[in-house]
Design an enzyme around this catalytic site. Sequence first.
Site, PDB file in Angstrom:
ATOM      1  N   ASP A   1      -9.446 -10.684   8.501  1.00  0.00           N
ATOM      2  CA  ASP A   1      -8.844  -9.347   8.462  1.00  0.00           C
ATOM      3  C   ASP A   1      -9.736  -8.202   8.923  1.00  0.00           C
ATOM      4  OD1 ASP A   1      -6.598  -7.728   7.924  1.00  0.00           O
ATOM      5  OD2 ASP A   1      -7.361  -7.188   5.963  1.00  0.00           O
TER       6      ASP A   1
ATOM      7  N   ARG B   1       0.825  -1.206   0.000  1.00  0.00           N
ATOM      8  CA  ARG B   1       0.000   0.000   0.000  1.00  0.00           C
ATOM      9  C   ARG B   1       0.867   1.267   0.000  1.00  0.00           C
ATOM     10  NH1 ARG B   1      -1.788   0.936   4.294  1.00  0.00           N
ATOM     11  NH2 ARG B   1      -0.900  -0.736   5.562  1.00  0.00           N
TER      12      ARG B   1
ATOM     13  N   HIS C   1      -9.983  -4.012  12.658  1.00  0.00           N
ATOM     14  CA  HIS C   1      -8.927  -4.646  11.868  1.00  0.00           C
ATOM     15  C   HIS C   1      -8.511  -5.893  12.637  1.00  0.00           C
ATOM     16  CE1 HIS C   1      -4.645  -4.514  10.006  1.00  0.00           C
ATOM     17  NE2 HIS C   1      -5.481  -5.151   9.214  1.00  0.00           N
TER      18      HIS C   1
ATOM     19  N   LYS D   1      -8.672  -2.159   0.878  1.00  0.00           N
ATOM     20  CA  LYS D   1      -8.483  -1.240   1.999  1.00  0.00           C
ATOM     21  C   LYS D   1      -9.268   0.056   1.796  1.00  0.00           C
ATOM     22  CE  LYS D   1      -5.901  -3.758   4.649  1.00  0.00           C
ATOM     23  NZ  LYS D   1      -6.518  -4.381   5.855  1.00  0.00           N
TER      24      LYS D   1
ATOM     25  N   LYS E   1      -2.212 -12.787  12.947  1.00  0.00           N
ATOM     26  CA  LYS E   1      -3.667 -12.623  12.892  1.00  0.00           C
ATOM     27  C   LYS E   1      -4.334 -13.732  12.067  1.00  0.00           C
ATOM     28  CE  LYS E   1      -4.586  -8.602  11.297  1.00  0.00           C
ATOM     29  NZ  LYS E   1      -5.021  -8.738   9.915  1.00  0.00           N
ATOM     30  N   THR E   2      -3.806 -13.964  10.863  1.00  0.00           N
ATOM     31  CA  THR E   2      -4.384 -14.984   9.981  1.00  0.00           C
ATOM     32  C   THR E   2      -4.082 -16.383  10.497  1.00  0.00           C
ATOM     33  OG1 THR E   2      -4.239 -13.537   8.050  1.00  0.00           O
ATOM     34  CG2 THR E   2      -4.399 -15.892   7.630  1.00  0.00           C
TER      35      THR E   2
ATOM     36  N   ARG F   1       1.637 -12.445  -1.608  1.00  0.00           N
ATOM     37  CA  ARG F   1       0.339 -12.809  -1.045  1.00  0.00           C
ATOM     38  C   ARG F   1      -0.485 -13.679  -1.999  1.00  0.00           C
ATOM     39  NH1 ARG F   1      -1.659  -9.576   3.338  1.00  0.00           N
ATOM     40  NH2 ARG F   1      -0.194  -7.947   3.972  1.00  0.00           N
TER      41      ARG F   1
ATOM     42  N   SER G   1       0.288  -6.311  10.722  1.00  0.00           N
ATOM     43  CA  SER G   1       0.908  -7.298   9.832  1.00  0.00           C
ATOM     44  C   SER G   1       2.059  -8.002  10.536  1.00  0.00           C
ATOM     45  CB  SER G   1       1.415  -6.590   8.576  1.00  0.00           C
ATOM     46  OG  SER G   1       2.012  -7.504   7.695  1.00  0.00           O
TER      47      SER G   1
END
Length: 532
Positions: free
Chosen positions: A258, A60, A219, A200, A243-244, A324, A239
């Site tokens: 997410d 990003r 988030h 996003k 989390k995932t 990704r 990141s």
Amino acid sequence: MTHGRVNPNHTLETQGITGLGNVYYNDMEPALVEAAVKRGEGTLGKGGSLLVTTGKHTGRSPKDKFVVKTDNVADSIWWENNPPMEPTAFDRLYDDMIAHMQGKDYYVQDLFGGADPSQRLDVRMVTELAWHAQFIRTMLRRPERDELDDFVPDYTVINCPTFKADPEKHGCRSETVIALNFERKIILIGGSEYAGENKKSVFSLLNYILPERGIMPMHCSANHAPGNPVDTAVFFGLSGTGKTTLSADPSRVLIGDDEHGWSDRGTFNFEGGCYAKTINLSQEAEPEIYATTEKFGTVIENMVFDEETKELDFEDDSLTANMRCAYPLDYISNASESALGGHPKNIIMLTCDAFGVLPPISRLTPAQAMYHFLSGFTSKVAGTERGVTEPEPTFSTCFGAPFMPRRPEEYGKLLQGKIATHGATCWLVNTGWTGGAYGTGSRMPIRATRALLTAALNGTLAEGEFRKDPNFGFDVPVAVAGVADILLDPRRTWDDAEAYDSQAQKLVQMFSDNFEQYQDHIDDDVRAISIG
């Protein structure tokens, strides 16, 4: 020429966007993958995956994101975090982008942002690249085909990577621009092929709109116990904090990885897909995510592969470490079909502490939860140069500052109220270093982290004995089955206890210095939190 299924009363032409070439409305996955390959945008991978690269932008561009300063949002945007763009500059940007688009083919996807039908946002995505259409179709919620006949977009996002902005004319910073106009209900994205900007931008919209409805945008990833959505857990984290990985627990049902909302009805995923990092992804550690890389329609972004066999190289980060894959939620066997959950019973805030100071798990009071939510702490290593071992703190408020149009305290108070109403238990989990800082210690064992989370989620952890952490004041368990006791006391894992104390005080000071910015905007109980 128009192709595909669309509400005839709400085409691009009725929106005033005319003069384009072919416009492909709501093509499905086979047509989009075929188009991307035919147009030279990507390569067909194993199992029908789509292999693409994004050029110079492999992540990003938060510094190129602007909010148009119109009267209706002038008093509600966190302007220190969201650089303003003048309405007249946006109008020039819009006119120039539409002029650039003349005669070119475009792909339109009409999609939902939000799994809860009563709270969703109807979004029209207009993309120059067929693979961007496939990406966003994967990532957002897909309407049934007959719902498209009456689809009326709330917001329209136009993504044109070949358009180059003019900073002087368009009031932006570079040739790359992301501009949100809440009055005109349009988002313009130019000069970047990185697909994450698409999703996003929708997250940013929801982060602005939902708080007005009393809904907390988060988030976070989320899961619930099998057959029991009431037992829902959410995992906040920046990141690289897990989390995932940690929410994809085969013994629980995945709601999403997410972005979620917390309404009066419970938790709901904003998305219909997952966008997982693939660097060092292994079949052994994460078999289901790994398997998606060889499934039809999965978008594989910025990965090196063998030109002949199309075998992916999960270790080669020569294009970017931010490689990704984007795949639909139903590619994960234990994913929730509805993507809905109950009110969170447990809230986990994930941090990767490269200083080696924080315990692997700590229980937070509601006020401490607000402190750590507003802090949004994680850390990264300073660099890869030999001998550089000093970690670098990262504070991203609400665990997602780049996507927060409103002031952080507004989200904090929303979360605080929901925790109070529904009695959620809050935990801080460190997936970072133990036995020393980065360069000396080692990463927290994933097996220990999973054991601690299991104990927290099934309620056995709360029943045990706790000690008060002398640096941060939160409760730390003394003993947990399956986890070495020494791991629960970071000071004991260091060879030099005095060095630990010194490092801990440095981190405490970093927290205190960062938190100064919130002192005038928070409640007394959060202001009274004492660390160190």
